[in-house]
Design an enzyme around this catalytic site. Structure first.
Site, short mmCIF file in Angstrom:
data_model
loop_
_atom_site.label_atom_id
_atom_site.label_comp_id
_atom_site.label_asym_id
_atom_site.label_seq_id
_atom_site.Cartn_x
_atom_site.Cartn_y
_atom_site.Cartn_z
N SER A 1 -0.31 -15.94 0.71
CA SER A 1 -0.66 -14.98 0.29
C SER A 1 -0.98 -15.19 -1.33
CB SER A 1 0.77 -13.94 0.37
OG SER A 1 0.43 -12.69 0.48
N LYS B 1 3.37 13.27 -5.87
CA LYS B 1 3.82 12.68 -7.19
C LYS B 1 5.30 12.08 -6.43
CE LYS B 1 4.35 11.90 -11.31
NZ LYS B 1 3.77 10.82 -12.10
#
Length: 323
Positions: A120, A172
């Site tokens: 990764s 949010k």
């Protein structure tokens, strides 16, 4: 007779105390010698090959980036070997390392050696080099991006705790571990992941000898052994440090007998001046450095799984693997 016995005992106690202080004095002198020798090498060291170790969980470390900037500017460094043993880490941390290493590679030959695992973001870092080597059994690949967020809402309901929030808009601070993830929040996060994933795939296609379609086919999150990675052209060859030195010599005329020097990020103990460096030398001699390093890895393993506020490129994000 009693006075003679007391005198003998006093002498023995004094001798033991002197022995302890002699050991302490010896350790201090040895530490000072190590520091002095290190300072001399730093000041008068000539041309060399720098070895940079990228081990454990990858994050954006200012001290590490400052060290890489110093390597970039140091004209005594004729080549760089990047030693990688990492399951990955934060995507932003991998990106920062990749960019810093690419700036060095534009000026100096660079080769990456991959050890137990370079997956990764660990593989992302390797892409900065012009030549990548792996062990036959190295775990690599795992090209992709992940975002994880726990859902503790059922637990809160079970224990009878309610959570109330007031925010400017529905997305949010989403996803929120205290409330179930909405479809809108899930789609928002997915779009960010896919955008970052596209960047990662483009990076592989840019740095490896194949087109984007091939990179995309290899970037399904799978892992490869070193031998499989060579066959897939994610890695150039099987090898380690000796093969890295041979490649630098063959391709860039960097002599194999040129001294190899390990470069490490700034140590905060150095802020205490000569005394701090002496204590560091004593710790190295006494063997405490290895123990403290193991303890540090354990704490890192506990700390990072709770850091869920960013994208990660990591293979098997578990504490046992140094995340």
């Amino acid at each position: 007779m009693s006075l003679d016995l007391d005198a003998v005992l006093d002498r023995r106690r004094l001798r033991r105390k002197l022995t302890v202080w002699r050991v302490i004095a010896f350790a201090l002198v040895a530490g000072l010698i190590v520091v002095a020798a290190s300072s001399i090498l730093d000041q008068f060291g000539g041309d060399h090959v720098a070895r940079v170790s990228i081990h454990g969980f990858i994050s954006e470390d200012p001290n590490q980036l400052a060290m890489l900037k110093q390597i970039e500017k140091d004209k005594k460094i004729k080549a760089v070997i990047v030693s990688i043993d990492s399951p990955g880490g934060s995507t932003a941390g991998g990106e920062a390392l990749y960019e810093a290493l690419r700036r060095i590679a534009e000026k100096k030959p660079m080769v990456a050696t991959m050890s137990t695992v370079a997956a990764s973001a660990g593989y992302m870092v390797a892409l900065a080099s012009d030549h990548i080597l792996a062990r036959r059994t190295t775990i690599t690949g795992s090209i992709g991006v992940i975002f994880q967020s726990p859902d503790a809402s059922k637990l809160l309901n079970t224990v009878g705790i309610s959570f109330e929030e007031i925010k400017s808009s529905p997305l949010k601070a989403e996803p929120d571990p205290l409330t179930p993830t909405t479809d809108e929040a899930r789609e928002m996060v997915r779009s960010v992941i896919l955008d970052t994933y596209d960047w990662f795939v483009d990076l592989v296609a840019e740095r490896r000898p194949f087109d984007r379609d091939t990179a995309l086919a290899l970037a399904d999150g799978r892992i490869f052994s070193g031998r499989q990675a060579v066959e897939a052209r994610l890695v150039d060859a099987i090898g380690a440090q000796e093969e890295a030195r041979d490649w630098l010599n063959t391709e860039h005329k960097v002599a194999t007998d040129l001294p190899l020097r390990d470069w490490k990020p700034h140590n905060p103990e150095e802020e205490f001046g000569f005394l701090g460096r002496a204590l560091t030398g004593i710790r190295e001699i006494s063997g405490l450095s290895g123990l403290l390093g193991q303890l540090s890895q354990q704490f890192e393993g506990i700390k990072h799984p709770t850091a869920l506020d960013g994208l990660r490129s990591v293979w098997q994000p578990q504490p046992s693997q140094g995340e």
